[in-house]
Design a protein around this motif. Structure first.
Motif, PDB file in Angstrom:
ATOM      1  N   GLU A  95       0.951  -0.975   0.007  1.00  0.00           N
ATOM      2  CA  GLU A  95      -0.182   0.158   0.045  1.00  0.00           C
ATOM      3  C   GLU A  95       0.885   1.071  -0.305  1.00  0.00           C
ATOM      4  N   GLN A 126      -3.492   0.286  -3.652  1.00  0.00           N
ATOM      5  CA  GLN A 126      -2.895  -1.075  -2.851  1.00  0.00           C
ATOM      6  C   GLN A 126      -2.647  -1.940  -4.094  1.00  0.00           C
ATOM      7  N   ARG A 149       1.282  -5.317   3.577  1.00  0.00           N
ATOM      8  CA  ARG A 149       0.093  -6.098   4.393  1.00  0.00           C
ATOM      9  C   ARG A 149       0.370  -7.511   4.317  1.00  0.00           C
ATOM     10  N   ILE A 155      -7.310  -5.998   4.233  1.00  0.00           N
ATOM     11  CA  ILE A 155      -7.735  -4.930   3.064  1.00  0.00           C
ATOM     12  C   ILE A 155      -9.227  -4.859   2.899  1.00  0.00           C
TER      13      ILE A 155
END
Length: 210
Positions: A95, A126, A149, A155
């Motif tokens: 991200e 992202q 992540r 997300i």
């Protein structure tokens, strides 16, 4: 901001679309989960209204990763839950802010490799990559506007609404033939976008990734 007087209308509209998207992605093996959804200035979907969101509806959400599509369908039968993707379970996400994201996307397109990209209402992009144990390059890791992540996180997927807009695809997976790059490829594009030394030339990495 979505007002309470409009809640019934948007809930009905988004519920159908979100449910269909969740089922379709679950059939493709994506680790989708229901999340809290905006209701005025708060987030609904759990026992009590939440101050922030979206967050998974179920406390045991990590144990629900890999749920069958028919069970996934029941999660969206009653409420317009946000559509979440558990990261670290097939996909990781890198991200960045929108400006860096645009430059990295241009670098990837210049070598003929568009990749799936999500844009959020708060101007974050992202990049979906295949899950791995690769950490961020040190030059990226030291930047607060670049985040990786992975396992234990999630997300929000399109077309989930937020209090200030709707999460949407900048590049849909269909454009890429549902193929996802390695983390190294996207990191190289980000380094190039920032004018920093790359692992190798991006074109060379793309040949290796194929």
């Amino acid at each position: 901001m979505i007002g309470s007087d409009r809640s019934d209308t948007w809930r009905r509209a988004f519920q159908v679309e979100l449910r269909a998207e969740a089922i379709g992605l679950a059939f493709r093996g994506w680790a989708v989960l229901p999340g809290t959804y905006p209701a005025g200035a708060q987030w609904a979907g759990r026992q009590d209204f939440e101050a922030t969101g979206p967050v998974p509806v179920h406390d045991d959400w990590q144990q629900r990763i890999g749920t069958r599509p028919d069970q996934v369908a029941t999660w969206w039968a009653g409420q317009p839950y946000s559509l979440l993707l558990a990261t670290g379970a097939g996909f990781d996400v890198i991200e960045v802010d929108a400006e860096i994201g645009r430059r990295a996307a241009m670098a990837l397109r210049s070598v003929g490799m568009p990749v799936p990209i999500i844009a959020t209402p708060d101007s974050r992009w992202q990049f979906l990559v295949t899950s791995s144990d690769r950490e961020l390059d040190s030059a990226l890791a030291e930047r607060s506007d670049v985040v990786l992540r992975g396992g234990g996180e999630w997300i929000t997927l399109p077309p989930s609404p937020s209090q200030h807009g709707v999460v949407h695809w900048r590049v849909k997976p269909e454009v890429c033939g549902w193929r996802f790059p390695s983390s190294r490829v996207v990191q190289d594009a980000l380094l190039e976008a920032l004018g920093l030394p790359t692992f190798d030339s991006l074109a060379t990495q793309l040949v290796t990734a194929d």
